[in-house]
Design a protein around this motif. Structure first.
Motif, mmCIF file in Angstrom:
data_model
loop_
_atom_site.group_PDB
_atom_site.id
_atom_site.type_symbol
_atom_site.label_atom_id
_atom_site.label_comp_id
_atom_site.label_asym_id
_atom_site.label_seq_id
_atom_site.Cartn_x
_atom_site.Cartn_y
_atom_site.Cartn_z
ATOM 1 N N LEU A 263 0.809 -1.218 0.000
ATOM 2 C CA LEU A 263 0.000 0.000 0.000
ATOM 3 C C LEU A 263 0.846 1.273 0.000
ATOM 4 O O LEU A 263 0.298 2.377 0.152
ATOM 5 N N ASP B 17 2.298 3.166 -2.184
ATOM 6 C CA ASP B 17 1.983 4.246 -3.130
ATOM 7 C C ASP B 17 0.625 4.887 -2.847
ATOM 8 O O ASP B 17 0.371 6.017 -3.284
ATOM 9 N N TRP B 18 -0.252 4.178 -2.152
ATOM 10 C CA TRP B 18 -1.600 4.684 -1.895
ATOM 11 C C TRP B 18 -1.727 5.424 -0.564
ATOM 12 O O TRP B 18 -2.527 6.344 -0.428
ATOM 13 N N LYS C 9 -2.198 9.234 -0.032
ATOM 14 C CA LYS C 9 -3.379 9.877 -0.616
ATOM 15 C C LYS C 9 -4.431 10.122 0.474
ATOM 16 O O LYS C 9 -4.562 9.332 1.412
ATOM 17 N N GLU D 291 -7.564 9.725 0.598
ATOM 18 C CA GLU D 291 -8.580 8.680 0.742
ATOM 19 C C GLU D 291 -8.130 7.560 1.691
ATOM 20 O O GLU D 291 -8.953 6.791 2.197
ATOM 21 N N PHE D 292 -6.813 7.480 1.918
ATOM 22 C CA PHE D 292 -6.276 6.400 2.746
ATOM 23 C C PHE D 292 -5.833 6.892 4.125
ATOM 24 O O PHE D 292 -5.134 6.180 4.837
ATOM 25 N N ARG E 172 -4.053 4.647 6.899
ATOM 26 C CA ARG E 172 -2.674 4.987 7.256
ATOM 27 C C ARG E 172 -2.516 5.053 8.769
ATOM 28 O O ARG E 172 -1.570 4.502 9.339
ATOM 29 N N LEU F 193 -9.026 -4.110 0.878
ATOM 30 C CA LEU F 193 -9.142 -2.666 1.075
ATOM 31 C C LEU F 193 -10.463 -2.317 1.766
ATOM 32 O O LEU F 193 -10.503 -1.434 2.639
#
Length: 284
Positions: free
Chosen positions: A95, A97-98, A101, A103-104, A108, A148
């Motif tokens: 995860l 790279d995501w 963002k 939205e994460f 996180r 996810l």
């Protein structure tokens, strides 16, 4: 069996690992690995160790273990059930790279908190059971989407509890992890006997003084405090899973003195055994 760093491998068509573990009992010793691990308990009862914490587990138990956090599940046959659980493991890179963002953001923070281990509320866990059960049979892309979805639900909706204490950030060597596993097995196997500090020290080839220093440094509590905590954890499981009287639960969890049992239970659970049983029955 020696507790050690464990290698987690994935298949060629999937970037993370999903496993359905089924056996008569858990086999893994106290161990750690650089992957995150999410475990959902479909069936079984026992005691789980995450860092310096111990808690009873049964169906619906859902725990996220952070990277390199020592952990193990040990079966205790309060019920005559074999083990069945779904285990998801993934590298930090999955995860990476995501996570930056927006939205994460919730996921996180969830992964940051997992450094101490996280247990999630039973209602949310049972609501997600269908997702966990179908996950191993899904095609790789759908499997990733389901993971996810699970993580987002846990991060945004679930009530949770941190497991390991804030001081349990220490990295343990393989030899130290092996010692902890031997200690836990000794307590489990001798819970109805007189547990002797000198005996377990001899088992680890340590003097009593060296054993006490090692134990205090590792868990920030004395060995006998740890033993009493285990007995209370075992008692709390029996209060949940059986109809035994409170007195019988006290004796079967290794307390020879019922007054001492009541004092220790109240110390670790902040309530009486009767109240603990009644509260759990309301949400069971």
């Amino acid at each position: 069996m020696k507790a050690q760093l464990r290698e987690v491998t994935t298949s060629a068509d999937c970037s993370f690992r999903v496993k359905v573990f089924e056996d008569r009992q858990f086999q893994a010793a106290w161990h750690f690995h650089p992957q995150y691990e999410l475990t959902y308990m479909v069936q079984s009862t026992g005691i789980r160790y995450v860092g310096d914490s111990m808690h009873p587990f049964d169906r619906g138990d859902l725990v996220l273990v952070g990277r390199n956090l020592p952990h193990s599940w040990k079966t205790v046959k309060v019920k005559s059930e074999d083990v069945k659980c779904v285990i998801i493991q993934w590298d930090e890179s999955l995860l990476a790279d995501w996570l930056p963002k927006p939205e994460f953001a919730a996921i996180r923070q969830l992964l940051v908190s997992s450094s101490r281990g996280i247990a999630f509320d039973r209602n949310t866990a049972l609501r997600l059971e269908g997702d966990f059960v179908k996950l191993p049979q899904q095609p790789p892309f759908e499997r990733l989407l389901t993971l996810l979805k699970i993580l987002h639900t846990l991060a945004a909706e679930a009530d949770s509890e941190l497991l390991a204490g804030p001081g349990f950030g220490k990295a343990l060597s393989g030899k130290e992890s092996q010692r902890v596993n031997l200690i836990n097995n000794y307590i489990k196997d001798n819970i109805l006997e007189q547990i002797r500090l000198d005996e377990v020290a001899e088992l680890l080839s340590l003097s009593k003084e060296a054993f006490c220093r090692f134990f205090k440094k590792t868990f920030d509590k004395t060995f006998m405090q740890y033993v009493n905590e285990y007995k209370v954890t075992l008692a709390s499981q029996m209060l949940i899973e059986t109809d035994l009287s409170v007195s019988e639960v006290g004796y079967r969890s290794g307390f020879n003195n019922l007054s001492f049992f009541y004092r220790q239970f109240s110390r670790y659970k902040q309530q009486s055994p009767q109240t603990y049983r009644q509260q759990y029955q309301k949400i069971g």
